[in-house]
Scaffold this active site. Structure first.
Site, mmCIF file in Angstrom:
data_model
loop_
_atom_site.group_PDB
_atom_site.id
_atom_site.type_symbol
_atom_site.label_atom_id
_atom_site.label_comp_id
_atom_site.label_asym_id
_atom_site.label_seq_id
_atom_site.Cartn_x
_atom_site.Cartn_y
_atom_site.Cartn_z
ATOM 1 N N LYS A 10 -35.762 -24.060 17.182
ATOM 2 C CA LYS A 10 -34.832 -23.525 18.178
ATOM 3 C C LYS A 10 -33.528 -24.323 18.062
ATOM 4 C CE LYS A 10 -35.278 -22.216 23.006
ATOM 5 N NZ LYS A 10 -34.534 -20.985 22.940
HETATM 6 N N1 PMP Z 1 -36.722 -15.606 21.066
HETATM 7 C C1 PMP Z 1 -35.591 -16.330 21.188
HETATM 8 C C2 PMP Z 1 -34.548 -16.216 20.130
HETATM 9 C C3 PMP Z 1 -35.411 -17.186 22.289
HETATM 10 O O1 PMP Z 1 -34.298 -17.891 22.421
HETATM 11 C C4 PMP Z 1 -36.432 -17.257 23.280
HETATM 12 C C5 PMP Z 1 -36.251 -18.147 24.473
HETATM 13 N N2 PMP Z 1 -36.682 -19.449 24.208
HETATM 14 C C6 PMP Z 1 -37.596 -16.491 23.096
HETATM 15 C C7 PMP Z 1 -37.705 -15.676 21.985
HETATM 16 C C8 PMP Z 1 -38.719 -16.563 24.078
HETATM 17 O O2 PMP Z 1 -39.358 -17.813 23.977
HETATM 18 P P1 PMP Z 1 -40.080 -18.500 25.210
HETATM 19 O O3 PMP Z 1 -41.023 -17.510 25.764
HETATM 20 O O4 PMP Z 1 -40.766 -19.665 24.611
HETATM 21 O O5 PMP Z 1 -39.025 -18.859 26.189
#
Ligand code: PMP
Length: 318
Positions: A160
């Site tokens: 991320k």
């Molecule tokens: N895809 C992207 C590109 C994101 O930024 C997020 C948010 N973190 C998600 C999916 C969803 O991830 P999560 O459920 O872990 O927040």
């Protein structure tokens, strides 16, 4: 009484937000060389306490991102330690409302060199009061973006990285400029990947479908919650490659992510999805998810970390 978010974690200390400043020479500011998490904590009126959702998994993903990106964490920064700092920070800010927590592990060193290794990294964390980020009741109108989701061979999609969110921002900006609520991004080879900052689910003839991890999705923690809640209910689940036209033909669609929570999609590129309202599977999973995270049920308590009193007084280095 502390103002919401007034205390932040910066350079190994709890300090006032106004004191947490980085120099313009910081590598992460120049090149987007950081990785981050988005974590939610919900105030549970029933339990009279704040609960952090899937804290361990978020801390694990932060350190996994750091590993992929050569962002060596400061000494002693383990998954457990990240969790302790988050809980301590929330307690110090004395929240009694829903909160968003933003840890960033970033290249704090000052060098003009475009590289990753050999530059010091640091952790900062701030928090803010946070309600619904997108409308989760009436349904979103989305478009398929002209911007493609970053390929895993360009910027690792399992990490991320802060810099990668330029891709997400371009897509969501494009969608909003055209009057849509959100953007769905395709992979480089034209398969459905995810929304700008959440994962996508479809319901096709009672089967719950979501794109596979190898289609450049961020493997979301909310996605994992949805899959667990669906399997618990005996729903058939398929994690696989999804075609663009499948999305247009789906009976139901919804987004899942920490920020968006579970948000129904009722229109894609001008086509109504299903009946144009909140479908039965989406409704059931949304209800189940919100009950758990809001602490309204005793099920899935293992997903919640309670926030107690601050661990240590003052704002000293830990
Ligand atoms: N895809 C992207 C590109 C994101 O930024 C997020 C948010 N973190 C998600 C999916 C969803 O991830 P999560 O459920 O872990 O927040």
């Amino acid at each position: 009484m502390t103002a919401p978010g007034e205390i932040v974690y910066f350079e190994g200390r709890f300090v006032a937000q106004a004191e947490a400043k980085v120099p313009i020479t910081t590598h992460a500011f120049n090149y987007g060389t950081g990785c981050f998490e988005g974590i939610r904590a919900y105030w549970s009126p029933r339990q009279e306490r704040l609960n952090v959702v899937r804290l361990q998994e978020h801390a694990e993903r932060l350190l996994r991102s750091a590993h992929i990106l050569h962002l060596e964490p400061p000494p002693g920064l383990t998954v457990e330690r990240v969790g302790e700092i988050v809980v301590d920070l929330l307690a110090r800010n004395e929240y009694r409302e829903d909160v968003y927590v933003r840890p960033i592990l970033y290249k704090s060193g000052a060098t003009i060199k475009v590289t990753l290794s050999g530059i010091s990294s640091d952790l900062c964390i701030y928090t803010l009061p946070f309600g619904d980020y997108l409308d989760i009741r009436s349904g979103l109108r989305v478009m398929i973006s002209a911007w493609r989701r970053i390929d895993d061979n360009s910027i690792p999609s399992r990490a991320k990285p802060t810099g990668a969110y330029l891709n997400a921002a371009l897509a969501s900006d494009e969608a909003r400029a055209r009057g849509f609520d959100e953007a769905i991004m395709l992979t480089g080879d034209g398969h459905v990947s995810e929304a700008s900052s959440s994962n996508l689910f479809l319901v096709e003839q009672g089967v719950l479908v979501t794109p596979q991890a190898t289609d450049d999705v961020l493997v979301g923690i909310t996605r994992d919650c949805v899959l667990a809640l669906a399997r618990e209910r005996g729903l058939q689940v398929e994690v696989r490659r999804v075609d663009r036209s499948e999305l247009l033909a789906a009976d139901e669609a919804f987004l899942a992510g920490t920020g968006v929570q579970i948000a129904p999609v009722t229109e894609v590129d001008g086509r109504t999805i299903g009946g144009g309202g909140l479908g039965p599977v989406t409704r059931e999973l949304q209800d189940a998810y919100l009950k758990v995270v809001r602490g309204e049920t005793d099920e899935w308590q293992e997903w919640l970390t309670p926030v107690g009193a601050p661990e240590t007084a003052g704002a000293g280095r830990d």
